[in-house]
Scaffold this active site. Structure first.
Site, PDB file in Angstrom:
ATOM      1  N   ASP A   1       0.864  -0.934   0.358  1.00 56.94           N
ATOM      2  CA  ASP A   1       0.408  -0.008  -0.043  1.00 56.94           C
ATOM      3  C   ASP A   1       0.891   1.113  -0.516  1.00 56.94           C
ATOM      4  O   ASP A   1       1.906   1.258   0.971  1.00 56.94           O
ATOM      5  CB  ASP A   1      -0.787  -0.155   1.105  1.00 56.94           C
ATOM      6  CG  ASP A   1      -1.579   1.073   0.879  1.00 56.94           C
ATOM      7  OD1 ASP A   1      -2.159   1.787  -0.183  1.00 56.94           O
ATOM      8  OD2 ASP A   1      -2.834   0.997   2.541  1.00 56.94           O
ATOM      9  N   GLY A   2      -0.097   2.683  -0.568  1.00 55.27           N
ATOM     10  CA  GLY A   2       1.004   4.060  -0.643  1.00 55.27           C
ATOM     11  C   GLY A   2       1.359   4.001  -1.962  1.00 55.27           C
ATOM     12  O   GLY A   2       2.006   5.077  -2.223  1.00 55.27           O
TER      13      GLY A   2
ATOM     14  N   ARG B   1       0.307   7.369  -2.500  1.00 50.98           N
ATOM     15  CA  ARG B   1       0.407   8.889  -2.083  1.00 50.98           C
ATOM     16  C   ARG B   1       1.881   9.072  -2.122  1.00 50.98           C
ATOM     17  O   ARG B   1       2.287   9.671  -2.377  1.00 50.98           O
ATOM     18  CB  ARG B   1       0.397   8.177  -0.519  1.00 50.98           C
ATOM     19  CG  ARG B   1      -0.697   8.461  -0.044  1.00 50.98           C
ATOM     20  CD  ARG B   1      -1.084   8.194   1.569  1.00 50.98           C
ATOM     21  NE  ARG B   1      -1.253   6.825   0.787  1.00 50.98           N
ATOM     22  CZ  ARG B   1      -1.783   5.800   1.698  1.00 50.98           C
ATOM     23  NH1 ARG B   1      -1.332   6.287   3.074  1.00 50.98           N
ATOM     24  NH2 ARG B   1      -1.956   4.693   1.311  1.00 50.98           N
ATOM     25  N   TRP B   2       3.247   8.238  -2.725  1.00 49.48           N
ATOM     26  CA  TRP B   2       4.437   8.069  -2.498  1.00 49.48           C
ATOM     27  C   TRP B   2       4.580   9.316  -4.176  1.00 49.48           C
ATOM     28  O   TRP B   2       5.142   9.785  -4.306  1.00 49.48           O
ATOM     29  CB  TRP B   2       4.825   6.781  -3.453  1.00 49.48           C
ATOM     30  CG  TRP B   2       6.228   6.858  -3.800  1.00 49.48           C
ATOM     31  CD1 TRP B   2       7.433   6.354  -2.868  1.00 49.48           C
ATOM     32  CD2 TRP B   2       6.888   6.644  -4.661  1.00 49.48           C
ATOM     33  NE1 TRP B   2       8.309   6.506  -2.978  1.00 49.48           N
ATOM     34  CE2 TRP B   2       8.196   6.714  -4.451  1.00 49.48           C
ATOM     35  CE3 TRP B   2       6.807   7.431  -5.680  1.00 49.48           C
ATOM     36  CZ2 TRP B   2       9.807   7.109  -5.879  1.00 49.48           C
ATOM     37  CZ3 TRP B   2       7.258   7.012  -7.222  1.00 49.48           C
ATOM     38  CH2 TRP B   2       8.734   6.739  -6.940  1.00 49.48           C
TER      39      TRP B   2
ATOM     40  N   HIS C   1       2.895   3.132  -8.969  1.00 47.29           N
ATOM     41  CA  HIS C   1       2.057   2.050  -9.170  1.00 47.29           C
ATOM     42  C   HIS C   1       3.805   1.800  -9.698  1.00 47.29           C
ATOM     43  O   HIS C   1       3.959   0.386  -9.588  1.00 47.29           O
ATOM     44  CB  HIS C   1       1.041   1.617 -10.146  1.00 47.29           C
ATOM     45  CG  HIS C   1       0.518   1.699  -9.555  1.00 47.29           C
ATOM     46  ND1 HIS C   1      -0.516   1.607  -8.318  1.00 47.29           N
ATOM     47  CD2 HIS C   1      -1.070   2.772 -10.189  1.00 47.29           C
ATOM     48  CE1 HIS C   1      -1.320   1.467  -7.962  1.00 47.29           C
ATOM     49  NE2 HIS C   1      -1.707   2.757  -9.043  1.00 47.29           N
TER      50      HIS C   1
ATOM     51  N   SER D   1      -7.255  -5.788  -6.362  1.00 49.47           N
ATOM     52  CA  SER D   1      -8.024  -6.222  -5.186  1.00 49.47           C
ATOM     53  C   SER D   1      -9.460  -6.485  -6.497  1.00 49.47           C
ATOM     54  O   SER D   1      -9.803  -5.558  -7.037  1.00 49.47           O
ATOM     55  CB  SER D   1      -8.617  -6.187  -4.355  1.00 49.47           C
ATOM     56  OG  SER D   1      -9.314  -4.577  -4.378  1.00 49.47           O
TER      57      SER D   1
ATOM     58  N   ARG E   1     -11.708   1.585  -9.410  1.00 48.23           N
ATOM     59  CA  ARG E   1     -10.890   3.161  -9.682  1.00 48.23           C
ATOM     60  C   ARG E   1     -10.648   3.834 -11.650  1.00 48.23           C
ATOM     61  O   ARG E   1     -11.453   3.177 -11.749  1.00 48.23           O
ATOM     62  CB  ARG E   1      -9.245   2.784  -9.669  1.00 48.23           C
ATOM     63  CG  ARG E   1      -9.018   2.348  -8.159  1.00 48.23           C
ATOM     64  CD  ARG E   1      -7.946   1.990  -7.724  1.00 48.23           C
ATOM     65  NE  ARG E   1      -7.739   1.886  -6.567  1.00 48.23           N
ATOM     66  CZ  ARG E   1      -7.076   1.753  -5.405  1.00 48.23           C
ATOM     67  NH1 ARG E   1      -5.222   2.214  -6.189  1.00 48.23           N
ATOM     68  NH2 ARG E   1      -6.642   1.800  -4.781  1.00 48.23           N
TER      69      ARG E   1
ATOM     70  N   LEU F   1      12.036 -19.611  -4.780  1.00 43.94           N
ATOM     71  CA  LEU F   1      10.754 -18.823  -3.702  1.00 43.94           C
ATOM     72  C   LEU F   1       9.111 -18.961  -4.692  1.00 43.94           C
ATOM     73  O   LEU F   1       9.386 -18.756  -5.871  1.00 43.94           O
ATOM     74  CB  LEU F   1      10.771 -17.325  -3.270  1.00 43.94           C
ATOM     75  CG  LEU F   1       9.581 -16.506  -3.138  1.00 43.94           C
ATOM     76  CD1 LEU F   1       9.791 -16.002  -1.692  1.00 43.94           C
ATOM     77  CD2 LEU F   1       9.175 -15.719  -3.828  1.00 43.94           C
TER      78      LEU F   1
ATOM     79  N   ARG G   1       2.148  -5.266   6.300  1.00 42.66           N
ATOM     80  CA  ARG G   1       1.358  -3.846   5.174  1.00 42.66           C
ATOM     81  C   ARG G   1       1.948  -2.520   5.800  1.00 42.66           C
ATOM     82  O   ARG G   1       1.990  -2.236   6.776  1.00 42.66           O
ATOM     83  CB  ARG G   1      -0.321  -3.543   5.888  1.00 42.66           C
ATOM     84  CG  ARG G   1      -0.993  -2.425   4.775  1.00 42.66           C
ATOM     85  CD  ARG G   1      -2.461  -2.650   5.450  1.00 42.66           C
ATOM     86  NE  ARG G   1      -3.121  -1.619   4.267  1.00 42.66           N
ATOM     87  CZ  ARG G   1      -4.264  -1.638   3.516  1.00 42.66           C
ATOM     88  NH1 ARG G   1      -5.821  -2.384   4.334  1.00 42.66           N
ATOM     89  NH2 ARG G   1      -4.662  -0.966   2.378  1.00 42.66           N
TER      90      ARG G   1
ATOM     91  N   SER H   1      -8.694  -5.351   4.517  1.00 42.02           N
ATOM     92  CA  SER H   1      -8.698  -4.804   3.217  1.00 42.02           C
ATOM     93  C   SER H   1      -9.663  -5.807   2.722  1.00 42.02           C
ATOM     94  O   SER H   1      -8.646  -6.088   1.157  1.00 42.02           O
ATOM     95  CB  SER H   1      -7.466  -3.830   1.728  1.00 42.02           C
ATOM     96  OG  SER H   1      -7.478  -2.701   3.374  1.00 42.02           O
TER      97      SER H   1
HETATM   98  C1  FPP Z   1      -1.984   0.616  -2.908  1.00 36.93           C
HETATM   99  O1  FPP Z   1      -1.362   1.195  -3.642  1.00 36.93           O
HETATM  100  C2  FPP Z   1      -1.599  -0.669  -4.270  1.00 36.93           C
HETATM  101  C3  FPP Z   1      -2.128  -1.120  -5.720  1.00 36.93           C
HETATM  102  C4  FPP Z   1      -3.714  -1.237  -5.409  1.00 36.93           C
HETATM  103  C5  FPP Z   1      -1.492  -2.025  -6.690  1.00 36.93           C
HETATM  104  C6  FPP Z   1      -0.458  -2.664  -6.087  1.00 36.93           C
HETATM  105  C7  FPP Z   1       0.332  -2.798  -7.459  1.00 36.93           C
HETATM  106  C8  FPP Z   1       2.092  -2.505  -7.482  1.00 36.93           C
HETATM  107  C9  FPP Z   1       2.577  -2.494  -6.588  1.00 36.93           C
HETATM  108  C10 FPP Z   1       2.126  -3.257  -9.042  1.00 36.93           C
HETATM  109  C11 FPP Z   1       1.985  -4.692  -9.337  1.00 36.93           C
HETATM  110  C12 FPP Z   1       2.725  -4.506  -9.818  1.00 36.93           C
HETATM  111  C13 FPP Z   1       2.564  -6.280 -10.815  1.00 36.93           C
HETATM  112  C14 FPP Z   1       4.016  -6.288 -11.959  1.00 36.93           C
HETATM  113  C15 FPP Z   1       1.904  -7.552 -10.700  1.00 36.93           C
HETATM  114  P1  FPP Z   1      -2.848   2.832  -3.653  1.00 36.93           P
HETATM  115  O2  FPP Z   1      -3.004   2.503  -4.766  1.00 36.93           O
HETATM  116  O3  FPP Z   1      -3.978   2.687  -2.740  1.00 36.93           O
HETATM  117  O4  FPP Z   1      -1.699   4.180  -2.481  1.00 36.93           O
HETATM  118  P2  FPP Z   1      -2.569   5.197  -1.542  1.00 36.93           P
HETATM  119  O5  FPP Z   1      -3.211   4.494  -0.930  1.00 36.93           O
HETATM  120  O6  FPP Z   1      -1.368   5.514  -1.466  1.00 36.93           O
HETATM  121  O7  FPP Z   1      -2.945   6.049  -2.671  1.00 36.93           O
END
Ligand code: FPP
Length: 242
Positions: A22-23, A26-27, A39, A67, A73, A133, A190, A198
């Site tokens: 998560d994050g 925000r990053w 992402h 999810s 989104r 792994l 998390r 979640s």
């Molecule tokens: C949550 O951050 C992250 C996600 C919903 C997507 C996670 C996806 C990746 C890490 C990339 C996946 C890539 C592959 C190759 C499988 P958020 O967008 O909810 O962040 P926020 O809460 O700061 O808005």
């Protein structure tokens, strides 16, 4: 002084770690960048953390990449994440002979684009015999949806007379889930400081330890993983006993 990695007790390494990455949003926001670049940075972190977990000897890593709720989104953001996934799968496929890790996807795959479903089939077969792994990527995954689909599998067995309702056991329920072929996570991490599950692995986390790390996922480094494992090892797991 010992490094964090050296602090890890290798005899008590968690066999299965699950991560809610998560994050990313925000990053990106902090840097005035579009969310899709968050992402992208998150996908790079996933590769780095997978390598670090594999090098440590962790056997299973389950990551929450998309999810069942994430379809809410914007179309732009969804396409961005799916393109990252395509790219990730293509890169693995191209260098599959040099790879050490095994990859599979958990979640309801039929809603994913056809080309992604094809790439998933290919990557699962190309990586099936890898010794390292096991990376389980949760895509269009929801804990309740997993349990619902599991219920339907068991109900079908009752309907066709294979088993009776009173024969249902906890093991049977575990095996009916997407994760049926591997053990439950000992540790769930998390990132980003949020303290929620979640709708991630719901049945499977009955006895898991949780670590909520304040770092945003793209900032999460192997050192953070070592620290979270040490933190987990310094707790005592009692499984309800004394
Ligand atoms: C949550 O951050 C992250 C996600 C919903 C997507 C996670 C996806 C990746 C890490 C990339 C996946 C890539 C592959 C190759 C499988 P958020 O967008 O909810 O962040 P926020 O809460 O700061 O808005």
């Amino acid at each position: 002084m010992k490094s964090l990695k050296e602090e890890i007790d290798m005899t008590r390494l968690p066999g299965h770690i699950a991560i809610i990455m998560d994050g990313n949003g925000r990053w990106a926001k902090k840097r005035l960048l579009p969310r899709k670049l968050g992402h992208k940075a998150g996908a790079d972190t996933l590769e780095e953390i997978t390598k670090a977990a594999d090098a440590l000897g962790v056997k299973h890593l389950t990551v929450y990449a998309f999810s069942t709720e994430n379809w809410k989104r914007s179309q732009e953001e969804i396409s961005g994440i799916m393109d990252l996934l395509r790219n990730y799968l293509d890169r693995y496929i191209a260098k599959a002979d040099k790879e050490n890790i095994k990859i599979d996807i958990i979640g309801e795959k039929s809603r994913l684009d056809e080309d992604i479903q094809e790439k998933i089939k290919l990557i699962e077969s190309l990586s099936a015999e890898k010794p390292g792994l096991n990376l389980h990527i949760a895509l269009n995954y929801g804990g309740r949806d997993d349990i619902l689909r599991g219920f339907k599998k068991i109900a079908a067995r009752i309907e066709n007379g294979e088993i009776k309702a009173e024969d249902i056991t906890e093991e049977m329920i575990s095996e009916s889930l997407d994760t049926g072929f591997y053990p439950d996570p000992e540790l769930v991490i998390r990132t980003s400081g949020e303290e929620r599950i979640s709708n991630f692995l719901l049945w499977q986390i009955a006895y898991s330890e949780f670590v909520f790390n304040k770092k945003l996922w793209p900032d999460y480094k192997p050192e953070d993983l070592y620290e979270d494992i040490c933190y987990y090892q310094n707790r005592e797991r009692r499984f309800g006993g004394r």
